[in-house]
Design a protein around this motif. Structure first.
Motif, PDB file in Angstrom:
ATOM      1  N   VAL A  47      -9.194 -12.301  25.801  1.00  0.00           N
ATOM      2  CA  VAL A  47      -9.142 -11.911  24.395  1.00  0.00           C
ATOM      3  C   VAL A  47      -8.487 -13.007  23.559  1.00  0.00           C
ATOM      4  O   VAL A  47      -8.923 -13.313  22.439  1.00  0.00           O
ATOM      5  CB  VAL A  47      -8.386 -10.572  24.259  1.00  0.00           C
ATOM      6  CG1 VAL A  47      -8.192 -10.213  22.790  1.00  0.00           C
ATOM      7  CG2 VAL A  47      -9.134  -9.460  24.976  1.00  0.00           C
ATOM      8  N   LYS A  48      -7.458 -13.627  24.104  1.00  0.00           N
ATOM      9  CA  LYS A  48      -6.748 -14.669  23.355  1.00  0.00           C
ATOM     10  C   LYS A  48      -7.642 -15.867  23.082  1.00  0.00           C
ATOM     11  O   LYS A  48      -7.676 -16.397  21.964  1.00  0.00           O
ATOM     12  CB  LYS A  48      -5.503 -15.090  24.140  1.00  0.00           C
ATOM     13  CG  LYS A  48      -4.642 -16.111  23.438  1.00  0.00           C
ATOM     14  CD  LYS A  48      -3.390 -16.422  24.238  1.00  0.00           C
ATOM     15  CE  LYS A  48      -2.510 -17.425  23.525  1.00  0.00           C
ATOM     16  NZ  LYS A  48      -1.277 -17.735  24.308  1.00  0.00           N
ATOM     17  N   GLN A  49      -8.389 -16.310  24.095  1.00  0.00           N
ATOM     18  CA  GLN A  49      -9.255 -17.478  23.909  1.00  0.00           C
ATOM     19  C   GLN A  49     -10.425 -17.170  22.982  1.00  0.00           C
ATOM     20  O   GLN A  49     -10.819 -18.006  22.172  1.00  0.00           O
ATOM     21  CB  GLN A  49      -9.772 -17.949  25.275  1.00  0.00           C
ATOM     22  CG  GLN A  49      -8.688 -18.528  26.175  1.00  0.00           C
ATOM     23  CD  GLN A  49      -8.062 -19.790  25.600  1.00  0.00           C
ATOM     24  OE1 GLN A  49      -8.712 -20.526  24.863  1.00  0.00           O
ATOM     25  NE2 GLN A  49      -6.814 -20.032  25.928  1.00  0.00           N
ATOM     26  N   LEU A  50     -10.994 -15.966  23.099  1.00  0.00           N
ATOM     27  CA  LEU A  50     -12.097 -15.608  22.208  1.00  0.00           C
ATOM     28  C   LEU A  50     -11.628 -15.507  20.759  1.00  0.00           C
ATOM     29  O   LEU A  50     -12.355 -15.892  19.836  1.00  0.00           O
ATOM     30  CB  LEU A  50     -12.719 -14.285  22.655  1.00  0.00           C
ATOM     31  CG  LEU A  50     -13.486 -14.313  23.989  1.00  0.00           C
ATOM     32  CD1 LEU A  50     -13.999 -12.921  24.324  1.00  0.00           C
ATOM     33  CD2 LEU A  50     -14.644 -15.299  23.924  1.00  0.00           C
ATOM     34  N   GLY A  63     -10.503  -7.314  21.315  1.00  0.00           N
ATOM     35  CA  GLY A  63     -10.352  -6.403  22.448  1.00  0.00           C
ATOM     36  C   GLY A  63     -11.118  -5.110  22.256  1.00  0.00           C
ATOM     37  O   GLY A  63     -11.756  -4.607  23.188  1.00  0.00           O
ATOM     38  N   THR A  64     -11.089  -4.575  21.044  1.00  0.00           N
ATOM     39  CA  THR A  64     -11.846  -3.351  20.764  1.00  0.00           C
ATOM     40  C   THR A  64     -13.348  -3.600  20.870  1.00  0.00           C
ATOM     41  O   THR A  64     -14.104  -2.759  21.373  1.00  0.00           O
ATOM     42  CB  THR A  64     -11.493  -2.839  19.367  1.00  0.00           C
ATOM     43  OG1 THR A  64     -10.080  -2.650  19.275  1.00  0.00           O
ATOM     44  CG2 THR A  64     -12.172  -1.513  19.083  1.00  0.00           C
ATOM     45  N   ALA A  65     -13.798  -4.765  20.414  1.00  0.00           N
ATOM     46  CA  ALA A  65     -15.221  -5.086  20.507  1.00  0.00           C
ATOM     47  C   ALA A  65     -15.663  -5.232  21.964  1.00  0.00           C
ATOM     48  O   ALA A  65     -16.753  -4.786  22.349  1.00  0.00           O
ATOM     49  CB  ALA A  65     -15.512  -6.367  19.728  1.00  0.00           C
ATOM     50  N   ALA A  68     -16.165  -1.862  23.430  1.00  0.00           N
ATOM     51  CA  ALA A  68     -17.432  -1.272  23.008  1.00  0.00           C
ATOM     52  C   ALA A  68     -18.613  -1.908  23.738  1.00  0.00           C
ATOM     53  O   ALA A  68     -19.563  -1.227  24.111  1.00  0.00           O
ATOM     54  CB  ALA A  68     -17.592  -1.430  21.496  1.00  0.00           C
ATOM     55  N   LEU A  69     -18.547  -3.219  23.971  1.00  0.00           N
ATOM     56  CA  LEU A  69     -19.624  -3.881  24.713  1.00  0.00           C
ATOM     57  C   LEU A  69     -19.657  -3.446  26.170  1.00  0.00           C
ATOM     58  O   LEU A  69     -20.722  -3.367  26.783  1.00  0.00           O
ATOM     59  CB  LEU A  69     -19.457  -5.396  24.621  1.00  0.00           C
ATOM     60  CG  LEU A  69     -19.653  -6.008  23.231  1.00  0.00           C
ATOM     61  CD1 LEU A  69     -19.349  -7.499  23.252  1.00  0.00           C
ATOM     62  CD2 LEU A  69     -21.067  -5.757  22.726  1.00  0.00           C
ATOM     63  N   SER A  70     -18.490  -3.142  26.728  1.00  0.00           N
ATOM     64  CA  SER A  70     -18.462  -2.623  28.099  1.00  0.00           C
ATOM     65  C   SER A  70     -19.092  -1.238  28.165  1.00  0.00           C
ATOM     66  O   SER A  70     -19.868  -0.933  29.078  1.00  0.00           O
ATOM     67  CB  SER A  70     -17.014  -2.588  28.612  1.00  0.00           C
ATOM     68  OG  SER A  70     -16.946  -2.052  29.914  1.00  0.00           O
ATOM     69  N   THR A 277     -11.706  -2.780  31.248  1.00  0.00           N
ATOM     70  CA  THR A 277     -11.829  -3.759  30.176  1.00  0.00           C
ATOM     71  C   THR A 277     -10.691  -3.650  29.172  1.00  0.00           C
ATOM     72  O   THR A 277     -10.311  -4.651  28.549  1.00  0.00           O
ATOM     73  CB  THR A 277     -13.172  -3.565  29.450  1.00  0.00           C
ATOM     74  OG1 THR A 277     -14.232  -3.529  30.419  1.00  0.00           O
ATOM     75  CG2 THR A 277     -13.449  -4.696  28.478  1.00  0.00           C
ATOM     76  N   ASP A 278     -10.090  -2.470  29.046  1.00  0.00           N
ATOM     77  CA  ASP A 278      -9.045  -2.262  28.047  1.00  0.00           C
ATOM     78  C   ASP A 278      -7.663  -2.579  28.608  1.00  0.00           C
ATOM     79  O   ASP A 278      -6.962  -3.450  28.090  1.00  0.00           O
ATOM     80  CB  ASP A 278      -9.096  -0.822  27.543  1.00  0.00           C
ATOM     81  CG  ASP A 278      -8.232  -0.629  26.316  1.00  0.00           C
ATOM     82  OD1 ASP A 278      -7.655  -1.620  25.833  1.00  0.00           O
ATOM     83  OD2 ASP A 278      -8.126   0.506  25.822  1.00  0.00           O
TER      84      ASP A 278
END
Length: 330
Positions: A47-50, A63-65, A68-70, A277-278
């Motif tokens: 999440v940090k790198q993205l 992170g929330t996105a 949702a993609l997962s 994922t969360d």
């Protein structure tokens, strides 16, 4: 890019890339999905790198996105066990699929990937393809004499009257085996980790049988090192005496073998674990539907409302069905 072995991994069974990919997703999820889809394999997926690469959203939004993609079936985060023996370590990877898949597809694919990881052969030690196995000999000529096997036998040289000088040889190796045991290496590393426990080669050889007893009882090298280095005094006058006393006094008990796991039929080691994922909680693929653990899945589904209204749910479903109908091409 992530460290070797980490990062993004493309899943099989993906359709060709088109302009309408992820068009049913919300704007933020579509934005993140389009960026991740164009990343090469091995790219960092934290999440940090993205968030550093996507200036429109912060870490919490990214992170929330990803959650949702997962849920939508585009990604799964896993932990993979690589190596063997004392070199085993866990690496973190994110399997990505442009084409959304349901839980059954992901469970089947991860089970297949786990089987291939478990039955993976030992790494090939052959030279890389760009290194020739043997350099071809140059053509014979006046500048290149024929090879040794084609050269005539050299004439015998009479014995010299002056005895040859003996070259200076390196010190003779230790009488112990060429490859030190894990117990010996663990004792030798104590002084490098803490100067108060510096042991000589003779000390390590003397204490090696005591440390081997620990490893024979199923103790790992990290556990052995922590037991020998925990709670040290400010000054250690005799490191070998202190280590010998701890190896004897703190020797762990020998656990009996359980009947449920006989030695002739051991339980296969799972080399891939799906990660929530969360929150990052690991587990088997069947225990994490949509790539989320049970608490995170419930939070994502209810969105903080523990008693959702069935009427509102029906209205939302009808509204989404109406939007899909309107978006269909005429």
């Amino acid at each position: 890019m992530a460290k070797p072995g980490y990062g993004k991994r493309s899943a099989p069974g993906q359709q060709a890339r088109t302009r309408d990919d992820f068009w049913l997703l919300p704007t933020r999820e579509r934005y993140v999905a389009g960026f991740v889809d164009h990343l090469p394999d091995g790219a960092a997926m934290s999440v940090k790198q993205l968030a550093k690469q996507l200036p429109l959203y912060g870490q919490q939004a990214i992170g929330t996105a990803l959650n949702a993609l997962s849920v939508a079936g585009h990604l799964r985060r896993v932990r993979c066990s690589v190596g063997a023996g004392d070199e085993t370590r866990w690496v973190f990877r994110t399997f990505w699929s442009r084409t959304a898949h349901d839980n059954e597809w992901w469970n089947t694919y991860l089970a297949t990937e786990n089987a291939s990881q478990t039955a993976a052969p030992a790494p090939d030690t052959a030279p890389p393809p760009w290194v020739p196995d043997e350099e071809p000999p140059p053509p014979a000529g006046p500048e290149n004499p024929p090879p040794a096997e084609q050269a005539p036998e050299p004439t015998a040289v009479p014995q010299q009257r002056t005895p040859p000088q003996t070259p200076t040889a390196e010190p003779a190796p230790l009488t112990r085996g060429a490859t030190p045991s894990p117990a010996y290496l663990a004792l030798a590393r104590l002084g490098r980790n803490d100067h108060r426990l510096g042991l000589s080669a003779d000390d390590c050889t003397t204490l090696e049988p005591l440390a081997t007893q620990w490893l024979d009882r199923g103790i790992t090298l990290d556990y052995l090192t922590n037991a020998l280095t925990a709670g040290l005094p400010a000054q250690v006058d005799s490191p070998v005496g202190l280590i010998r006393r701890r190896l004897i006094d703190k020797l762990p008990p020998r656990l009996p073998a359980t009947e449920s796991t006989p030695a002739d039929n051991p339980i296969p080691t799972r080399r891939i674990l799906v990660e929530c994922t969360d929150c990052g909680r690991p587990g088997q693929p069947e225990a994490l539907p949509d790539g989320l653990c049970r608490p995170c899945h419930q939070t994502h589904t209810t969105a903080g409302d523990t008693t959702p209204d069935l009427t509102q749910i029906s209205a939302v479903k009808a509204h989404m069905a109406n939007l899909r109908t309107l978006l269909k091409p005429v």
